[in-house]
Design a protein around this motif. Structure first.
Motif, mmCIF file in Angstrom:
data_model
loop_
_atom_site.group_PDB
_atom_site.id
_atom_site.type_symbol
_atom_site.label_atom_id
_atom_site.label_comp_id
_atom_site.label_asym_id
_atom_site.label_seq_id
_atom_site.Cartn_x
_atom_site.Cartn_y
_atom_site.Cartn_z
ATOM 1 N N ASP A 75 8.487 -1.043 5.784
ATOM 2 C CA ASP A 75 8.614 -1.122 7.272
ATOM 3 C C ASP A 75 7.965 -0.046 7.964
ATOM 4 O OD1 ASP A 75 9.774 -3.636 6.645
ATOM 5 O OD2 ASP A 75 11.856 -2.733 6.516
ATOM 6 N N GLU A 76 7.811 0.858 7.458
ATOM 7 C CA GLU A 76 6.954 2.020 8.169
ATOM 8 C C GLU A 76 5.634 1.714 8.582
ATOM 9 O OE1 GLU A 76 7.041 5.672 6.113
ATOM 10 O OE2 GLU A 76 8.974 5.202 5.245
ATOM 11 N N SER A 77 5.417 1.692 9.956
ATOM 12 C CA SER A 77 4.241 1.414 10.604
ATOM 13 C C SER A 77 3.732 2.630 11.066
ATOM 14 C CB SER A 77 4.446 0.305 11.684
ATOM 15 O OG SER A 77 5.240 0.872 12.674
ATOM 16 N N SER A 78 4.478 3.602 10.795
ATOM 17 C CA SER A 78 3.953 5.070 11.447
ATOM 18 C C SER A 78 2.474 5.446 10.558
ATOM 19 C CB SER A 78 4.988 6.209 11.219
ATOM 20 O OG SER A 78 5.214 6.424 9.847
ATOM 21 N N THR A 79 1.727 6.464 11.405
ATOM 22 C CA THR A 79 0.489 6.899 10.943
ATOM 23 C C THR A 79 0.589 8.301 10.950
ATOM 24 O OG1 THR A 79 -0.499 6.596 12.807
ATOM 25 C CG2 THR A 79 -0.486 4.824 11.305
ATOM 26 N N THR A 80 -0.145 8.969 10.213
ATOM 27 C CA THR A 80 -0.303 10.480 10.139
ATOM 28 C C THR A 80 -1.158 10.900 11.233
ATOM 29 O OG1 THR A 80 -2.283 10.414 8.746
ATOM 30 C CG2 THR A 80 -0.187 10.429 7.697
ATOM 31 N N ALA A 81 -1.648 12.174 11.384
ATOM 32 C CA ALA A 81 -2.125 12.445 12.704
ATOM 33 C C ALA A 81 -3.575 12.102 12.233
ATOM 34 C CB ALA A 81 -2.180 14.179 12.658
ATOM 35 N N ASP A 82 -4.100 11.996 11.214
ATOM 36 C CA ASP A 82 -5.565 11.445 11.219
ATOM 37 C C ASP A 82 -5.928 9.943 11.135
ATOM 38 O OD1 ASP A 82 -4.542 10.968 8.853
ATOM 39 O OD2 ASP A 82 -5.928 12.341 7.477
ATOM 40 N N GLY A 83 -4.542 9.344 11.394
ATOM 41 C CA GLY A 83 -4.689 7.646 11.484
ATOM 42 C C GLY A 83 -4.397 6.943 10.348
ATOM 43 N N LYS A 84 -3.999 7.667 9.102
ATOM 44 C CA LYS A 84 -3.691 7.097 8.017
ATOM 45 C C LYS A 84 -2.129 6.458 7.890
ATOM 46 C CE LYS A 84 -6.881 9.781 5.071
ATOM 47 N NZ LYS A 84 -7.123 10.598 4.158
ATOM 48 N N PRO A 85 -1.834 5.620 7.290
ATOM 49 C CA PRO A 85 -0.543 5.142 7.087
ATOM 50 C C PRO A 85 0.475 6.106 6.552
ATOM 51 C CG PRO A 85 -1.534 3.878 5.620
ATOM 52 C CD PRO A 85 -2.615 4.733 6.509
ATOM 53 N N ALA A 86 1.649 6.391 6.782
ATOM 54 C CA ALA A 86 2.327 7.334 5.996
ATOM 55 C C ALA A 86 2.800 7.046 4.740
ATOM 56 C CB ALA A 86 3.761 7.654 6.899
ATOM 57 N N LYS A 87 2.904 5.802 4.512
ATOM 58 C CA LYS A 87 3.123 5.352 3.029
ATOM 59 C C LYS A 87 2.724 4.005 2.875
ATOM 60 C CE LYS A 87 7.456 4.081 2.135
ATOM 61 N NZ LYS A 87 8.832 3.832 1.841
ATOM 62 N N LEU A 88 2.424 3.653 1.457
ATOM 63 C CA LEU A 88 2.034 2.385 0.947
ATOM 64 C C LEU A 88 2.971 1.855 0.037
ATOM 65 C CD1 LEU A 88 -1.925 2.456 1.009
ATOM 66 C CD2 LEU A 88 -0.611 1.249 2.823
ATOM 67 N N VAL A 89 3.243 0.877 0.022
ATOM 68 C CA VAL A 89 4.274 0.486 -1.411
ATOM 69 C C VAL A 89 3.547 -0.346 -2.184
ATOM 70 C CG1 VAL A 89 6.493 -0.853 -2.062
ATOM 71 C CG2 VAL A 89 6.336 0.694 0.142
ATOM 72 N N VAL A 90 3.582 -0.341 -3.704
ATOM 73 C CA VAL A 90 3.175 -1.129 -4.704
ATOM 74 C C VAL A 90 4.468 -1.921 -5.286
ATOM 75 C CG1 VAL A 90 1.453 -1.241 -6.521
ATOM 76 C CG2 VAL A 90 1.173 0.182 -4.631
ATOM 77 N N ASP A 91 4.099 -3.216 -5.418
ATOM 78 C CA ASP A 91 5.255 -3.849 -6.242
ATOM 79 C C ASP A 91 4.463 -4.413 -7.508
ATOM 80 O OD1 ASP A 91 7.036 -3.697 -4.337
ATOM 81 O OD2 ASP A 91 6.929 -5.394 -3.315
ATOM 82 N N THR A 92 5.301 -3.934 -8.557
ATOM 83 C CA THR A 92 4.693 -4.562 -9.816
ATOM 84 C C THR A 92 6.045 -4.934 -10.578
ATOM 85 O OG1 THR A 92 5.063 -2.282 -10.927
ATOM 86 C CG2 THR A 92 3.037 -2.788 -9.804
ATOM 87 N N PHE A 93 5.564 -5.426 -11.873
ATOM 88 C CA PHE A 93 6.603 -5.771 -12.876
ATOM 89 C C PHE A 93 6.162 -5.363 -14.178
ATOM 90 C CE2 PHE A 93 3.588 -9.206 -12.293
ATOM 91 C CZ PHE A 93 3.018 -9.143 -13.509
ATOM 92 N N GLY A 94 7.190 -5.181 -15.128
ATOM 93 C CA GLY A 94 6.796 -4.638 -16.428
ATOM 94 C C GLY A 94 6.227 -3.243 -16.404
ATOM 95 N N GLU A 95 5.391 -3.120 -17.162
ATOM 96 C CA GLU A 95 4.609 -1.691 -17.085
ATOM 97 C C GLU A 95 3.113 -2.029 -16.932
ATOM 98 O OE1 GLU A 95 5.641 1.226 -16.948
ATOM 99 O OE2 GLU A 95 7.735 1.166 -17.551
ATOM 100 N N MET A 96 2.463 -1.608 -15.925
ATOM 101 C CA MET A 96 1.140 -1.889 -15.406
ATOM 102 C C MET A 96 0.273 -0.579 -15.676
ATOM 103 S SD MET A 96 1.227 -4.683 -12.682
ATOM 104 C CE MET A 96 -0.398 -5.187 -12.828
ATOM 105 N N GLY A 97 1.031 0.571 -16.096
ATOM 106 C CA GLY A 97 0.306 1.746 -16.235
ATOM 107 C C GLY A 97 -0.349 2.654 -14.731
ATOM 108 N N TYR A 98 0.459 2.351 -13.888
ATOM 109 C CA TYR A 98 0.112 2.970 -12.583
ATOM 110 C C TYR A 98 0.712 4.306 -12.136
ATOM 111 C CZ TYR A 98 -1.846 -1.511 -11.540
ATOM 112 O OH TYR A 98 -2.960 -2.974 -11.797
ATOM 113 N N ASP A 99 1.670 4.768 -13.013
ATOM 114 C CA ASP A 99 2.392 5.993 -12.732
ATOM 115 C C ASP A 99 1.598 7.153 -12.295
ATOM 116 O OD1 ASP A 99 3.749 4.303 -14.682
ATOM 117 O OD2 ASP A 99 5.345 5.359 -13.963
ATOM 118 N N GLU A 100 0.707 7.464 -13.226
ATOM 119 C CA GLU A 100 -0.486 8.817 -12.893
ATOM 120 C C GLU A 100 -1.513 8.190 -11.946
ATOM 121 O OE1 GLU A 100 0.750 11.734 -14.000
ATOM 122 O OE2 GLU A 100 2.207 10.810 -14.789
#
Length: 429
Positions: free
Chosen positions: A30-55
């Motif tokens: 729900d965060e629509s805020s952006t950083t000083a350089d215009g980037k989003p403060a956060k992106l959320v990734v939804d997965t199931f099981g183990e997709m190997g994205y941790d690192e």
């Protein structure tokens, strides 16, 4: 009104109706805020099981300066209802979400829920297995998802338990035990006799999954998305093969606590392993069983169980940045790294030829050349048509009926009747 239009509207209505079953349990990004350089403060990734994205998400954080929240749901059966609710209410979904092949067509029924990725990423249309790329397109032509993995099949087995039961332990010799499914049943009987009556496999539902996706033809639906579960030769073949394996099964329902514990306890000595299952087997078995597992070929030589795409919901407040993150996670390099961490097999053609990938061996599984084992079967995978409620039919009709037979609650004929009746209900859209 055309049949297709009517079906699509009914599918959308069905999805909406499910939302009445429960409220949201998460709020997504729900965060629509952006950083000083215009980037989003956060992106959320939804997965199931183990997709190997941790690192990989940690790496992306460093490179992009964007915080990445990786939300994992253990089981697809729990993941899908959450996503349905998020889409119906217009809030809660991650900026990037994984769509598994069993639910992909269901969500294609309303492509307006999904961002067309084509204007937001480079043209990658020639970089993946052709059929995998095409399946990521919605009926209206939009690129709804970028390909992640494919569930190439093998058999994970316990060498120590095989040795104790008097069976071969080397992977080539084990593969030779079962050139076909009759050979697998014979091996299971030998294991049972040599182990004092113990089960070779975890459950017959795992067998049904293996056989289903070897057929290369329609399963629960025909090409017009009519339910044909009671008439499908592929489904019948899976049913007959699975039910023949009951005597060598531990009757441990996949994903249940008993199933998870069975890996450590040695309740069964083998399970059917799509490549993405390697990380789950290792996690369930624990460090004490490292080196006791190995990987052999699957009866029949090939098969595909699972595989996903990464999509961006329209409700994301950061669609452009989310698309770039999805592009990063599905790149050749990222697919190789995800495979090395948790096992999901690449669909990127460059990744499949990558020497780092091809030379990889999995130390947990006795140094098995898992990239070679799984990678060599990719060319033999036969894509099948999965209807809009494929996953619901499999999880809520086929598997419960198989378990009722496996547990002695119904004979084979009564269990089949249960399945075909439930398949009609679960498959309706």
């Amino acid at each position: 009104m055309s049949v297709t239009t009517r079906r699509n509207r009914m599918a959308v209505a069905a999805l909406a109706a499910i939302t009445a079953l429960g409220g949201l349990t998460a709020c997504g990004n729900d965060e629509s805020s952006t950083t000083a350089d215009g980037k989003p403060a956060k992106l959320v990734v939804d997965t199931f099981g183990e997709m190997g994205y941790d690192e990989l998400v940690k790496q992306y954080e460093k490179e992009s300066g964007i915080k990445i929240e990786l939300r994992k749901t253990a089981q697809l059966g729990d993941y899908r209802p959450k996503l349905v609710r998020y889409l119906a209410t217009g809030k809660g979904a991650g900026d990037v979400v994984a769509l598994e092949e069993g639910i992909l067509n269901e969500f294609k029924a309303n492509p307006r829920n999904w961002v067309d990725l084509q204007p937001l990423v480079a043209d990658h249309s020639t970089e993946y297995l052709p059929w995998k790329w095409e399946l990521g397109k919605a009926p209206d032509g939009r690129l709804m998802g970028l390909p992640t993995d494919v569930g190439s099949l093998a058999v994970c087995y316990r060498k120590d338990l095989f040795q104790a039961a008097g069976l071969p332990t080397e992977r080539d010799q084990v593969t030779a035990l079962w050139p076909d499914w009759n050979g697998f049943l014979a091996a299971g009987k030998k294991y049972k006799a040599g182990s004092g009556g113990k089960a070779l496999i975890d459950s017959i539902t795992a067998v049904s999954n293996g056989v289903l996706f070897q057929q290369g033809t329609d399963l629960f639906y025909d090409k017009d998305n009519n339910v044909i579960a009671d008439k499908s030769p592929a489904v019948r073949a899976a049913w007959d093969t699975a039910t023949s394996m009951s005597e060598i099964s531990a009757k441990a329902q996949t994903w249940s606590p008993e199933w998870s514990a069975g890996f450590k306890q040695g309740s069964f000595a083998a399970t059917f392993c799509p490549s993405w299952m390697l990380g789950i087997v290792a996690d369930n078995s624990g460090p004490a069983n490292k080196g006791k597992w190995d990987v052999a070929g699957v009866p029949g030589g090939a098969g595909n169980w699972g595989g996903s795409w990464l999509s961006v919901p329209e409700q994301s407040a950061h669609q452009k940045e989310a698309a770039k993150l999805a592009e990063f996670l599905t790149s050749s390099k990222s697919q190789v790294e995800a495979f090395k961490l948790k096992g999901p097999l690449p669909t990127n053609l460059e990744a499949l030829k990558n020497q780092d990938f091809l030379s990889y061996t999995n130390e947990y599984f006795s140094g098995a050349p898992t990239a070679k084992i799984f990678g060599e079967s990719v060319a033999n995978i036969k894509p099948v048509h999965l209807g809009p409620k494929h996953q619901a039919v499999k999880e809520n009709a086929l598997e419960p009926a198989l378990r009722s037979f496996e547990n002695g609650q119904a004979n084979k004929e009564k269990a089949w009747e249960q399945f075909t009746k439930d398949a009609t209900t679960q498959g309706a859209f």
